[in-house]
Design an enzyme around this catalytic site. Structure first.
Site, PDB file in Angstrom:
ATOM      1  N   LYS A  60       0.807  -1.278  -0.082  1.00  0.00           N
ATOM      2  CA  LYS A  60      -0.152  -0.139   0.257  1.00  0.00           C
ATOM      3  C   LYS A  60       0.651   1.118  -0.174  1.00  0.00           C
ATOM      4  O   LYS A  60       0.439   2.265  -0.453  1.00  0.00           O
ATOM      5  CB  LYS A  60      -1.003   0.010   1.381  1.00  0.00           C
TER       6      LYS A  60
ATOM      7  N   GLY B 195      -4.529 -16.536  14.812  1.00  0.00           N
ATOM      8  CA  GLY B 195      -3.669 -16.462  13.597  1.00  0.00           C
ATOM      9  C   GLY B 195      -4.348 -15.225  12.739  1.00  0.00           C
ATOM     10  O   GLY B 195      -3.981 -15.235  11.496  1.00  0.00           O
TER      11      GLY B 195
ATOM     12  N   GLU C 212      -1.859  -9.870  13.715  1.00  0.00           N
ATOM     13  CA  GLU C 212      -0.354 -10.277  13.595  1.00  0.00           C
ATOM     14  C   GLU C 212       0.194 -10.264  15.097  1.00  0.00           C
ATOM     15  O   GLU C 212      -0.714  -9.596  15.840  1.00  0.00           O
ATOM     16  CB  GLU C 212       0.353  -9.228  12.520  1.00  0.00           C
TER      17      GLU C 212
ATOM     18  N   ASP D 181      -4.192   0.524   8.587  1.00  0.00           N
ATOM     19  CA  ASP D 181      -4.483  -0.246   7.506  1.00  0.00           C
ATOM     20  C   ASP D 181      -5.683   0.155   6.629  1.00  0.00           C
ATOM     21  O   ASP D 181      -5.707   0.304   5.419  1.00  0.00           O
ATOM     22  CB  ASP D 181      -4.539  -1.870   8.063  1.00  0.00           C
TER      23      ASP D 181
ATOM     24  N   LYS E  90      -6.100   1.860   3.008  1.00  0.00           N
ATOM     25  CA  LYS E  90      -6.968   1.245   1.753  1.00  0.00           C
ATOM     26  C   LYS E  90      -7.912   2.608   1.535  1.00  0.00           C
ATOM     27  O   LYS E  90      -8.294   2.647   0.087  1.00  0.00           O
ATOM     28  CB  LYS E  90      -7.748   0.192   2.423  1.00  0.00           C
TER      29      LYS E  90
END
Ligand SMILES: NC(=O)c1ccc[n+]([C@@H]2O[C@H](COP(=O)([O-])OP(=O)(O)OC[C@H]3O[C@@H](n4cnc5c(N)ncnc54)[C@H](OP(=O)(O)O)[C@@H]3O)[C@@H](O)[C@H]2O)c1
Length: 343
Positions: A126, A208, A211, A222, A226
């Site tokens: 990104k 999982g 992170e 994040d 985006k």
């Protein structure tokens, strides 16, 4: 039509992209497109084969470019960074390096090298587009190359495609999206199971989904990245992270969730862009939505985006798996759509 690809970054996403290409290569060839991966670049070097690398052999290697060193005869310490991109003489750069959203590097330098060499770009990273969307797009236009960024904008959720193709010809007045699976999972666990924020985060790490260092997700960066890329690409905004307000979910408490539920609402982390008289305004943060709102029904790691077009009205898309296979396939989709239309 033959197209040579250069992959930069052989980590989890890069290797999964190779697997995705290997699995579909013969079908793609049967459709008339001969995609050859000729180079894979890592930090300390990479591999190159002019006629195309043996994908089956590479698929079985562990992630990380050090594994590529075992392919003696193909490995060269020269095949890295901008030098490697120029030497690969490929038609397309696949950018799958880790992203620094503040500097855009190392992808930003790779983008510039690719454009200077007349290469199209399909990116998972990104950073370059968050930092320098407008100048990169202008440079790409001047060299008549294309940048495609599904892998950087919620991947398997076709957020960019719907805005770019399905709403082409309309004016997008606004969009709002749940663009990060990890934060939606945490908020869902808090709402559905009454977990405290810390417990829901720990659960996401154990499963999982988050992170080990999930700061980029939970602090909203994040989602912000985006949202900025989508707003710049689809609404002709010219924004970077410094221009927008970003709030994450780290201060959302179980009490906030219960209070929202009492009002018949849910809390979602929303990235939104609205066209105003002052320009396009982007905000990222937790928002209370009534249960009747279409985004309130998006649960767990699922993602969704709702556009409002001036002529076409509301268009919403949801779903797409938030895993490596879905991510890699979204990058491959961009490659195919890039060259299919030029057939
Ligand atoms: N994981 C996901 O589900 C997901 C989804 C959408 C987008 N993305 C994006 O995809 C990108 C890759 O993610 P990942 O999970 O695959 O990361 P990763 O597992 O950490 O792998 C990154 C790879 O990039 C290589 N690299 C680092 N700096 C480089 C440089 N300067 N030149 C060439 N290669 C370099 C590393 O090479 P060495 O092996 O040589 O160290 C490593 O193999 C990131 O930008 C991420 O945000 C990830």
């Amino acid at each position: 039509m033959r197209k040579n690809l250069c992959l930069c970054g052989f980590g989890n996403v890069g290797r999964e992209f190779v697997r995705s290409l290997a699995a579909r290569q013969s079908g793609i060839l049967a459709d008339g497109l001969d995609l050859r991966l000729v180079a894979i670049l890592g930090q300390g070097g990479g591999i190159y084969q002019k006629s195309g690398l043996n994908l089956a052999e590479i698929c079985n290697l562990p992630a990380g470019s050090s594994a590529l060193r075992s392919l003696t005869g193909l490995w060269s310490e020269e095949m890295t960074g901008v030098r490697g991109i120029a030497a690969a003489q490929a038609h397309l750069l696949i950018e799958a390096t880790p992203t620094d959203i503040l500097t855009g590097e190392p992808g930003l330098s790779h983008f510039r090298a690719a454009i200077a060499n007349g290469m199209d770009i399909v990116t998972f990273a990104k950073g370059p587009l968050v930092k320098e969307y407008r100048s990169l797009q202008q440079a790409a236009d001047a060299r008549r190359v294309t940048i495609k960024a599904s892998g950087a904008t919620a991947a398997a959720l076709p957020a960019m495609d719907v805005g770019c193709y399905s709403l082409a010809g309309d004016t997008i007045l606004q969009f709002a999206g749940i663009l990060n699976g990890t934060t939606n999972y945490i908020l869902t666990r808090m709402a559905a199971d009454g977990l405290a924020y810390e417990a829901a985060l720990a659960d996401a790490v154990t499963a999982g989904i988050a992170e080990t260092n999930p700061r980029l997700d939970i602090e909203g960066w994040d989602t912000a990245s985006k949202t900025i890329i989508l707003a710049n690409a689809l609404m002709k905004a010219d924004l970077d992270l410094a221009d927008i307000q970003v709030k994450g979910i780290q201060h959302v408490t179980a009490g906030d969730i219960r209070a929202a539920q009492g009002r018949g609402e849910v809390i979602k982390l929303i990235g939104q862009a609205i066209r105003t008289e002052r320009g396009v305004e982007v905000t990222v943060g937790p928002v209370c939505l009534p249960l009747s709102h279409p985004l309130s029904a998006i649960q767990g790691t699922a993602k969704a985006i709702r556009y409002v077009g001036q002529a076409m009205g509301e268009v919403m898309v949801s779903g797409g798996r938030s895993d490596l296979a879905g991510t890699a396939a979204a990058g491959l989709k961009d490659v195919l759509n890039l060259y299919r239309r030029r057939k």
